[in-house]
Structures are given as structure tokens and as C-alpha cells.
Design an enzyme around this catalytic site. Sequence first.
Site, mmCIF file in Angstrom:
data_model
loop_
_atom_site.group_PDB
_atom_site.id
_atom_site.type_symbol
_atom_site.label_atom_id
_atom_site.label_comp_id
_atom_site.label_asym_id
_atom_site.label_seq_id
_atom_site.Cartn_x
_atom_site.Cartn_y
_atom_site.Cartn_z
ATOM 1 C CG ASN A 179 2.167 102.031 55.431
ATOM 2 O OD1 ASN A 179 1.112 100.874 56.185
ATOM 3 N ND2 ASN A 179 2.777 101.624 57.183
ATOM 4 C CB VAL A 180 6.734 101.469 51.003
ATOM 5 C CG1 VAL A 180 7.490 101.059 50.582
ATOM 6 C CG2 VAL A 180 6.081 101.254 50.123
ATOM 7 C CD GLU A 181 7.799 101.876 58.787
ATOM 8 O OE1 GLU A 181 6.471 102.127 59.516
ATOM 9 O OE2 GLU A 181 8.558 101.091 59.216
ATOM 10 C CB CYS A 216 1.167 108.158 53.328
ATOM 11 S SG CYS A 216 2.032 109.021 54.078
ATOM 12 C CD GLU A 240 -3.560 108.679 52.913
ATOM 13 O OE1 GLU A 240 -3.670 107.452 54.269
ATOM 14 O OE2 GLU A 240 -2.045 107.613 53.682
ATOM 15 C CB CYS A 276 -1.128 112.440 58.597
ATOM 16 S SG CYS A 276 -0.664 112.629 56.532
#
Length: 127
Positions: free
Chosen positions: A43-45, A54, A56, A87
Site C-alpha cells: 500500500n502507498v498512502e 492499495c 492489490e 476490501c
Amino acid sequence: MVDWDALQAAAIEIAAHAYAPYSGYRVGAAGLAEDGRLLVGCNVENAGYGVTLCAECGLVSQLHATGGGRLTHFVCVNGSGDVIMPCGRCRQLLWEAGGAPLEVMTPEGVLTMDQVLPQAFGPENLI
């Protein structure tokens, strides 16, 4: 035969590379393409929370960037290495990349995507 332990280990390794300065919730994903390629994503916020990527998403992007094909096996972990469920948005993304037969390691064991996302909407529904 799929080495689920090795796949989970790859997800744990990539989770350490996640960029999660806001939530602190690192996620790593690992999967296999039908030709045996190992694919990973983390994940990369982003300060604009809705722009966060996400794990994925990164994995599916790598699938297409390295030659395309279909996903056959997938696992997702948190920063502690525990298997977690994708999710709903990511389940849809995985459906598009692997379809009903994609095998997903879940906290309750290995399930196929048609068990993880029953009655999924896919390309065949666009006809």
C-alpha cells in the site's frame, strides 16, 4: 502445488516497503500469474486519503506491466504478517485479474474468488 508459505513470506517482505505514514497500517500482497511469475504490491498512502493505493492495486499493475495474463493464487497480509481479507474494492480488482478460479488465502483458509466475491460483476456483464 502452491507453496503458500513462500507466497505469504513474499507478502510479508513487501509489506515492509509500504508507505503508510498516516495510518501506520502496512499491507503487502503477493500472487502468482498463470505463467508462474511472482507478483507483489504494497500500500502507498497519500495526504489526499482518497488517492491512496492499495497493495492489490500495485500487484495487479505489476501483473500487466510484466506481460499480463491471469492471477492464479493470491495472499494479502498486514504489517504483522497476519493474513487479511482484501476490501470490497480490491476483491473486484482481483476478480477482474483472476476470475472465479483465483485461489485466495484468507484467515479461514484458501477460498476461490467465487467464494470470496459471490455473484461478482465482470466483463461478461457488459454485453
